[in-house]
Design an enzyme around this catalytic site. Sequence first.
Site, mmCIF file in Angstrom:
data_model
loop_
_atom_site.group_PDB
_atom_site.id
_atom_site.type_symbol
_atom_site.label_atom_id
_atom_site.label_comp_id
_atom_site.label_asym_id
_atom_site.label_seq_id
_atom_site.Cartn_x
_atom_site.Cartn_y
_atom_site.Cartn_z
ATOM 1 N N GLY A 37 0.789 -1.228 0.000
ATOM 2 C CA GLY A 37 0.000 0.000 0.000
ATOM 3 C C GLY A 37 0.819 1.274 0.000
ATOM 4 O O GLY A 37 0.259 2.375 -0.017
ATOM 5 N N SER A 41 4.090 -0.233 -6.820
ATOM 6 C CA SER A 41 3.684 -0.552 -8.190
ATOM 7 C C SER A 41 3.241 0.688 -8.949
ATOM 8 O O SER A 41 3.584 0.868 -10.123
ATOM 9 C CB SER A 41 2.558 -1.589 -8.181
ATOM 10 O OG SER A 41 3.013 -2.815 -7.655
ATOM 11 N N SER A 108 9.708 -7.073 -0.480
ATOM 12 C CA SER A 108 11.074 -7.527 -0.154
ATOM 13 C C SER A 108 11.484 -7.039 1.234
ATOM 14 O O SER A 108 12.347 -6.178 1.364
ATOM 15 C CB SER A 108 12.079 -7.081 -1.220
ATOM 16 O OG SER A 108 11.947 -5.729 -1.593
#
Length: 199
Positions: A37, A41, A108
């Site tokens: 969130g 992306s 990650s």
Amino acid sequence: MSKNTNVTWHESSLTKELRRKQNGHESTVLWFTGLSGSGKSTIANAVAKELYNRNIRSYVLDGDNIRHGLNKDLGFSEEDRTENIRRIGEVSKLFVDSGQFVLTAFISPFRADRKIVRDLLAEGEFIEVYIKCPIEECEVRDPKGLYDKARKGIIKDFTGIDSPYEEPEQPEIILESNRYSVEECVEQVISFLTAKRAI
């Protein structure tokens, strides 16, 4: 280490340097890391669009998309998360060898895993982009409803709730996505790449 001893590395007839020369720009990994969130992306794809507008070849590897194919056999245990990142690191290295920018959008969460990827690449080919956003803001956004499920115990080992996120200690770029717009974050990345003479 490979389990198969009957394999030999085959050198390519076209080097990374030749491909970079053909493309007219460097090739690098832009590793977007941050909480779910935080905007990884969204920002990675916006950067890719800006690179496209500048005739720079790039490709986005998105965490969810990769788990639909290459890594669909992996879960979310610590071991599977490590393997997830290891595979992405190897794929990213191939993109760099092909002379392109690769933008990876993965939580990650572990520093050691991110270091494994950095160590796969030559000096300067790994640019860690920390999408810094308070977990409270990420929970308010919660575009996939994951935090709500994690709080209810429906999802286990969720980063930031019952699994840790280890902030980068010395990232090349920090983007505070709760303070700056997507466009401003893109400009910060492009300015960094320009100053580095990567584009």
